[in-house]
Design a protein around this motif. Structure first.
Motif, PDB file in Angstrom:
ATOM      1  N   GLU A   1      -0.028  -8.046  45.865  1.00  0.00           N
ATOM      2  CA  GLU A   1      -0.472  -7.207  44.753  1.00  0.00           C
ATOM      3  C   GLU A   1      -0.318  -5.724  45.097  1.00  0.00           C
ATOM      4  N   ASN A   2       0.111  -4.950  44.120  1.00  0.00           N
ATOM      5  CA  ASN A   2       0.258  -3.497  44.237  1.00  0.00           C
ATOM      6  C   ASN A   2       1.419  -3.064  45.130  1.00  0.00           C
TER       7      ASN A   2
ATOM      8  N   GLU B   1       3.120   8.641  46.549  1.00  0.00           N
ATOM      9  CA  GLU B   1       2.120   7.578  46.616  1.00  0.00           C
ATOM     10  C   GLU B   1       1.414   7.512  47.976  1.00  0.00           C
TER      11      GLU B   1
ATOM     12  N   ILE C   1       4.435  -2.889  41.051  1.00  0.00           N
ATOM     13  CA  ILE C   1       4.547  -1.641  40.306  1.00  0.00           C
ATOM     14  C   ILE C   1       5.992  -1.168  40.429  1.00  0.00           C
TER      15      ILE C   1
ATOM     16  N   HIS D   1       4.985  -1.619  45.594  1.00  0.00           N
ATOM     17  CA  HIS D   1       5.776  -0.714  44.751  1.00  0.00           C
ATOM     18  C   HIS D   1       7.260  -0.968  44.971  1.00  0.00           C
TER      19      HIS D   1
END
Length: 240
Positions: A205-206, A72, A24, A208
């Motif tokens: 995955e994911n 976040e 991201i 940032h």
């Protein structure tokens, strides 16, 4: 001592090249804000001659990136008693570990620490080794000191995301003995599009990425164009 040695930036040969990318990316340079002034000053070949101002600008960029990244984190309600009553607020209770790549990452690290009072800290030595005047280089990680990362939010800071090989090697080093973080955030000042594409296929995955500017290319020696030059030298003076 941990030593991970990787060849020069030959992205097409990555064994992970076919992995789907889930990173991201938050490119704050796409928005109009005071951040642009600090980026201009670290790029300007005349202004950047002032090492103290250069370090402070990197620190201020770190503060802005940290503020955005903090959105976040996970938050829960907490009451505070004021002289006139009570007020419910949302506060984060995540355990954060800031790991910075020496030496260029130190001003950026301080910028994050200015906002994350309770963060734990890690430091990693990573450097490029050129053989003679060749364009090819190895990225060597030969020292790191960090607390356990198990279940914590890992924040990796590296001001210049050029080839992405340094971050790859740092991730390999941390995985060996420091546990599995609950989340990974990468904080960079300027990156190349090529380097960003590379780490998209390396990190979980994911993950940032928080970055202040993205430049289009690398030169033959793996430096970002137009970039700023060598961030470590600009902050702390030239090295042998």
């Amino acid at each position: 001592m941990v030593a991970f040695i990787m060849s020069s930036f030959i992205f097409e040969n990555s064994i992970l090249e076919n992995k789907l990318a889930f990173m991201i990316i938050h490119n704050l340079g796409e928005e109009n804000s005071v951040l642009n002034q600090f980026i201009l000053e670290i790029r300007d070949s005349q202004i950047q001659k002032d090492a103290m101002r250069f370090r402070r600008n990197i620190e201020r960029i770190g503060e802005i990136l940290c503020y955005e990244f903090s959105k976040e984190l996970t938050y829960s309600p907490q009451n505070v008693e004021t002289p006139l009553g009570n007020k419910a607020m949302s506060l984060s209770h995540d355990q954060v570990v800031i790991c910075s790549i020496l030496r260029a990452g130190l001003p950026l690290h301080q910028g994050l620490l200015n906002y994350l009072d309770a963060a734990e800290n890690g430091f990693i030595s990573a450097f490029r080794k050129h053989e003679g005047d060749d364009d090819d280089f190895e990225v060597i990680v030969d020292y790191f000191a960090a607390p356990s990362l198990e279940g914590k939010v890992l924040v990796l800071t590296d001001p210049m995301l050029a080839t992405g090989r340094t971050l790859e090697n740092v991730l390999l080093a941390l995985k060996k003995s420091h546990g599995t973080p609950s989340a990974i955030h990468i904080i960079s000042v300027i990156g190349s599009q090529q380097g960003i594409s590379f780490i998209e296929n390396i990190f979980p995955e994911n993950t940032h990425l928080w970055i202040a500017a993205v430049d289009p290319e690398l030169n033959s020696r793996g430096y970002i164009i137009p970039g700023i030059g060598d961030a470590g030298d600009l902050a702390y003076g030239q090295k042998l």
